[in-house]
Every structure is written in structure tokens, then in C-alpha cells.
Design an enzyme around this catalytic site. Structure first.
Site, PDB file in Angstrom:
ATOM      1  N   SER A 217       0.852 -50.386  20.532  1.00 40.84           N
ATOM      2  CA  SER A 217      -0.454 -49.745  20.322  1.00 40.84           C
ATOM      3  C   SER A 217      -1.325 -50.734  19.556  1.00 40.84           C
ATOM      4  O   SER A 217      -0.806 -51.655  18.919  1.00 40.84           O
ATOM      5  CB  SER A 217      -0.254 -48.478  19.474  1.00 40.84           C
ATOM      6  OG  SER A 217      -1.479 -48.016  18.940  1.00 40.84           O
TER       7      SER A 217
ATOM      8  N   TYR B 179       2.901 -43.894  12.166  1.00 41.58           N
ATOM      9  CA  TYR B 179       2.728 -44.384  13.538  1.00 41.58           C
ATOM     10  C   TYR B 179       2.494 -45.901  13.528  1.00 41.58           C
ATOM     11  O   TYR B 179       3.137 -46.648  14.276  1.00 41.58           O
ATOM     12  CB  TYR B 179       1.556 -43.660  14.194  1.00 41.58           C
ATOM     13  CG  TYR B 179       1.361 -43.980  15.659  1.00 41.58           C
ATOM     14  CD1 TYR B 179       2.255 -43.512  16.621  1.00 41.58           C
ATOM     15  CD2 TYR B 179       0.282 -44.748  16.095  1.00 41.58           C
ATOM     16  CE1 TYR B 179       2.074 -43.792  17.972  1.00 41.58           C
ATOM     17  CE2 TYR B 179       0.092 -45.035  17.446  1.00 41.58           C
ATOM     18  CZ  TYR B 179       0.995 -44.553  18.378  1.00 41.58           C
ATOM     19  OH  TYR B 179       0.808 -44.843  19.713  1.00 41.58           O
TER      20      TYR B 179
HETATM   21  N1  LIG Z   1      -2.038 -42.128  24.462  1.00 39.57           N
HETATM   22  C1  LIG Z   1      -2.527 -43.085  23.711  1.00 39.57           C
HETATM   23  O1  LIG Z   1      -3.668 -43.026  23.287  1.00 39.57           O
HETATM   24  C2  LIG Z   1      -1.703 -44.288  23.366  1.00 39.57           C
HETATM   25  C3  LIG Z   1      -2.334 -45.395  22.811  1.00 39.57           C
HETATM   26  C4  LIG Z   1      -1.571 -46.518  22.478  1.00 39.57           C
HETATM   27  C5  LIG Z   1      -0.213 -46.512  22.696  1.00 39.57           C
HETATM   28  N2  LIG Z   1       0.378 -45.411  23.221  1.00 39.57           N
HETATM   29  C6  LIG Z   1       1.821 -45.446  23.417  1.00 39.57           C
HETATM   30  O2  LIG Z   1       2.076 -45.352  24.799  1.00 39.57           O
HETATM   31  C7  LIG Z   1       3.342 -44.737  25.002  1.00 39.57           C
HETATM   32  C8  LIG Z   1       3.192 -43.580  25.977  1.00 39.57           C
HETATM   33  O3  LIG Z   1       2.274 -42.663  25.403  1.00 39.57           O
HETATM   34  P1  LIG Z   1       1.583 -41.473  26.235  1.00 39.57           P
HETATM   35  O4  LIG Z   1       0.202 -41.404  25.766  1.00 39.57           O
HETATM   36  O5  LIG Z   1       1.896 -41.580  27.656  1.00 39.57           O
HETATM   37  O6  LIG Z   1       2.368 -40.222  25.564  1.00 39.57           O
HETATM   38  P2  LIG Z   1       2.847 -38.833  26.146  1.00 39.57           P
HETATM   39  O7  LIG Z   1       1.969 -38.409  27.252  1.00 39.57           O
HETATM   40  O8  LIG Z   1       3.021 -37.951  24.974  1.00 39.57           O
HETATM   41  O9  LIG Z   1       4.290 -39.206  26.758  1.00 39.57           O
HETATM   42  C9  LIG Z   1       5.307 -39.626  25.890  1.00 39.57           C
HETATM   43  C10 LIG Z   1       6.559 -39.893  26.686  1.00 39.57           C
HETATM   44  O10 LIG Z   1       7.619 -40.220  25.764  1.00 39.57           O
HETATM   45  C11 LIG Z   1       8.720 -39.329  25.987  1.00 39.57           C
HETATM   46  N3  LIG Z   1       9.409 -39.018  24.748  1.00 39.57           N
HETATM   47  C12 LIG Z   1       8.873 -38.591  23.577  1.00 39.57           C
HETATM   48  N4  LIG Z   1       9.847 -38.333  22.681  1.00 39.57           N
HETATM   49  C13 LIG Z   1      11.012 -38.593  23.317  1.00 39.57           C
HETATM   50  C14 LIG Z   1      12.373 -38.482  22.924  1.00 39.57           C
HETATM   51  N5  LIG Z   1      12.736 -38.054  21.705  1.00 39.57           N
HETATM   52  N6  LIG Z   1      13.325 -38.811  23.829  1.00 39.57           N
HETATM   53  C15 LIG Z   1      12.987 -39.217  25.062  1.00 39.57           C
HETATM   54  N7  LIG Z   1      11.711 -39.354  25.496  1.00 39.57           N
HETATM   55  C16 LIG Z   1      10.741 -39.026  24.622  1.00 39.57           C
HETATM   56  C17 LIG Z   1       8.083 -38.076  26.579  1.00 39.57           C
HETATM   57  O11 LIG Z   1       9.005 -37.345  27.359  1.00 39.57           O
HETATM   58  P3  LIG Z   1       9.693 -35.973  26.881  1.00 39.57           P
HETATM   59  O12 LIG Z   1       8.718 -35.244  26.014  1.00 39.57           O
HETATM   60  O13 LIG Z   1      10.026 -35.299  28.163  1.00 39.57           O
HETATM   61  O14 LIG Z   1      10.923 -36.383  26.129  1.00 39.57           O
HETATM   62  C18 LIG Z   1       7.000 -38.691  27.494  1.00 39.57           C
HETATM   63  O15 LIG Z   1       7.572 -39.097  28.694  1.00 39.57           O
HETATM   64  C19 LIG Z   1       3.836 -44.303  23.618  1.00 39.57           C
HETATM   65  O16 LIG Z   1       4.728 -45.261  23.102  1.00 39.57           O
HETATM   66  C20 LIG Z   1       2.555 -44.288  22.801  1.00 39.57           C
HETATM   67  O17 LIG Z   1       2.800 -44.465  21.428  1.00 39.57           O
HETATM   68  C21 LIG Z   1      -0.323 -44.309  23.588  1.00 39.57           C
END
Ligand SMILES: NC(=O)c1ccc[n+]([C@@H]2O[C@H](COP(=O)([O-])OP(=O)(O)OC[C@H]3O[C@@H](n4cnc5c(N)ncnc54)[C@H](OP(=O)(O)O)[C@@H]3O)[C@@H](O)[C@H]2O)c1
Length: 248
Positions: free
Chosen positions: A131, A144
Site C-alpha cells: 500500500s 496498517y
Molecule cells: N482497497 C484499497 O484501497 C487498498 C489500497 C492499498 C492496498 N490495498 C491492499 O490490497 C490488498 C487487497 O485489498 P482489497 O481492497 O481487495 O480488500 P478486500 O476487498 O477486503 O479483500 C481482501 C481479501 O483478503 C482476504 N482475506 C482477508 N483476511 C483473510 C484471512 N484471515 N485469511 C485469508 N484471506 C483473508 C479476503 O478473503 P476472505 O474474507 O474470504 O478471507 C479477500 O479475498 C490488501 O492487502 C490491501 O491491504 C488495498
């Protein structure tokens, strides 16, 4: 391309888009997450290319056992992540440990388990979705940001050990993207400040020069490029997707 690709957090959001892009390239993809129904949906969208495996990445023993069951992983994408926000003085130990466990420790364990085989085959790609909070501090996001700095440090250190091999380790560092994670952040802003969800969305979008949320596909495209043969010279980098707010 016929590679064996493991994507953590492949059930929704950015991870689901990453899974789709590797499947479209002809790779065999394993998507890991907790939500079995969502994983079934993802697999059904890409018949024969994608398999979903249920695993809670907060459980180190399960993560290690799962990863040891895979042979010849060509590409590992550490994408699974969780977010939370609070002023530092109100950040609980539980929140700190949960974010570190999934955003950093799970990425460490998955990377540790694939790196030996990749080195032996002299071929492999490790990409962590960190991130912008992995490159700069962020108010109300100490746990975070700490977990994402750890993930970036992990990739940089892996890359240092992998110098001169056919294996690379890199991070992508997106600004806010249009996913459920961001929707939850907007909801928290609305609840804690009394502002509308639209105002919350504008506030998050304006934290980067982009002035908008990233599409999950923009992040996924960066990941698949880092996994491509053309990116073999890129190692130990953090590719920042924020419209130029952070210059390195
Ligand atoms: N969205 C943003 O603005 C943003 C910005 C920068 C970086 N990121 C990073 O990008 C990545 C993806 O984010 P996203 O926005 O796509 O988030 P999201 O929509 O909340 O998806 C998160 C994913 O991680 C999985 N996950 C969470 N906890 C888990 C656990 N304990 N065991 C196994 N799987 C788990 C979830 O699956 P389940 O819930 O089914 O387990 C889901 O597939 C993350 O690392 C996030 O920090 C996001």
C-alpha cells in the site's frame, strides 16, 4: 502461460481481479481465502483454470501446511489483507496483532515456503500487494502502515537474497482502490464523523493526486506485469500507484 500461480485473498476485490488476469493468460491459479462460497464463484468463473482453497491466513500452522502441499509455485501473490483505523492511542493490541498477522506474517510464511523451490529452479516471481501506507506513515492507520511497511521490508530483503537469480520479489503500493475494504473505510468515516458516505469517499479519493479511487484492474495489471518475463530485471522495487504523490 501455463504457470502455477498462488494468489492469497483471491475471493474478492483486487485479488479476484488478479486471479482473473492470470487465468486469462492461461495460468493455473490457486485462490486462497476464508469465504468458501466466494471461492466457489471465482473458480466457476474460470473453469479448469482456477481452484479455490479455504484457509485462514491468520493461522500460521495452516498456512505453512497449505503452502508445503504445493509444488513448483511459479508466481506467489501475497495479496490478502485487512485494514482498520483508529488514532494510535486508541489502537488495541488485538487490532495491531490481527493486521500484522495477515498483512505481514502470512506474507512472510508464504514467501518463506516458496522461495527454496524457486531458487532451485532458478525461476519465480513473488509480488506483495502492500500500500502507499507501506512507504509513508498515515494518520489513524498506525497498525496498517506498520504491517505494510513490514511487507515492503520483507520484499526488499527477499530481493536482496535473490540477487543474481532468476527469481524476483517486488511490492505494489496502491492508493485507495474501489473495493469492499475501501467501502468499509468509508463506512467507518461516516459513523465516526457523522459525514455522508459520499463525503467520506471524496475524502479518501483526495488523499492521492489521482483524486479518484483506483480500479482493482489497475492494481492487477501492475501485478501481472511484474510477473511477466519482461519484468525480469525488476527486483526489490515498490511500484507506487498513486498518481505521483510519493516520489522515490
Ligand atoms: N482497497 C484499497 O484501497 C487498498 C489500497 C492499498 C492496498 N490495498 C491492499 O490490497 C490488498 C487487497 O485489498 P482489497 O481492497 O481487495 O480488500 P478486500 O476487498 O477486503 O479483500 C481482501 C481479501 O483478503 C482476504 N482475506 C482477508 N483476511 C483473510 C484471512 N484471515 N485469511 C485469508 N484471506 C483473508 C479476503 O478473503 P476472505 O474474507 O474470504 O478471507 C479477500 O479475498 C490488501 O492487502 C490491501 O491491504 C488495498
Amino acid at each position: 502461460m501455463g504457470r502455477y500461480v498462488v494468489v492469497t485473498g483471491g475471493s474478492r476485490g483486487i485479488g479476484r481481479e488478479i486471479v482473473a488476469r492470470f487465468a486469462a493468460l492461461g495460468d493455473d491459479v490457486i485462490a486462497i481465502a476464508r469465504d468458501a462460497a466466494a471461492l466457489r464463484e471465482v473458480a466457476a468463473e474460470h473453469p479448469g483454470s482456477v481452484r479455490g482453497i479455504e484457509c485462514d491466513l491468520a493461522e500460521p500452522d495452516r498456512v505453512v501446511a497449505l503452502m508445503r502441499g504445493f509444488d513448483e509455485v511459479d508466481v506467489l501473490v501475497n495479496n490478502a489483507g485487512v485494514a482498520d483505523s483508529a488514532p494510535l492511542h486508541r489502537t488495541s493490541l488485538e487490532c495491531w496483532q490481527r493486521l500484522l498477522a495477515i498483512n505481514a506474517t502470512a506474507a512472510f510464511l508464504c514467501t518463506r515456503e516458496v522461495i527454496v523451490g524457486m531458487r532451485e529452479r532458478d525461476r519465480g516471481r513473488i509480488i506483495t500487494v502492500a500500500s502507499t501506507a507501506g512507504r509513508v506513515g498515515a494518520a489513524y492507520a498506525s497498525a496498517y502502515a506498520a504491517s505494510k511497511h513490514a511487507a515492503v521490508g520483507l520484499m526488499r530483503s527477499a530481493a536482496a537474497e535473490l540477487r543474481g537469480t532468476g527469481v524476483t520479489a517486488n511490492a505494489v503500493c496502491p492508493a485507495y482502490a474501489d473495493t469492499e475494504m475501501t467501502a468499509a473505510s468509508i463506512e467507518r468515516i461516516a459513523q465516526r464523523t457523522g459525514r455522508s458516505r459520499d463525503d467520506g469517499a471524496v475524502a479518501l479519493a483526495s488523499t492521492s493526486p489521482l483524486g479518484r479511487l483506483l480500479a482493482p484492474g489497475e492494481v492487477a495489471a501492475a501485478v501481472t506485469w511484474l510477473a511477466s518475463p519482461e519484468a525480469s530485471s525488476i527486483n526489490g522495487q515498490t511500484l507506487i500507484l498513486d498518481g505521483g504523490g510519493i516520489q522515490t
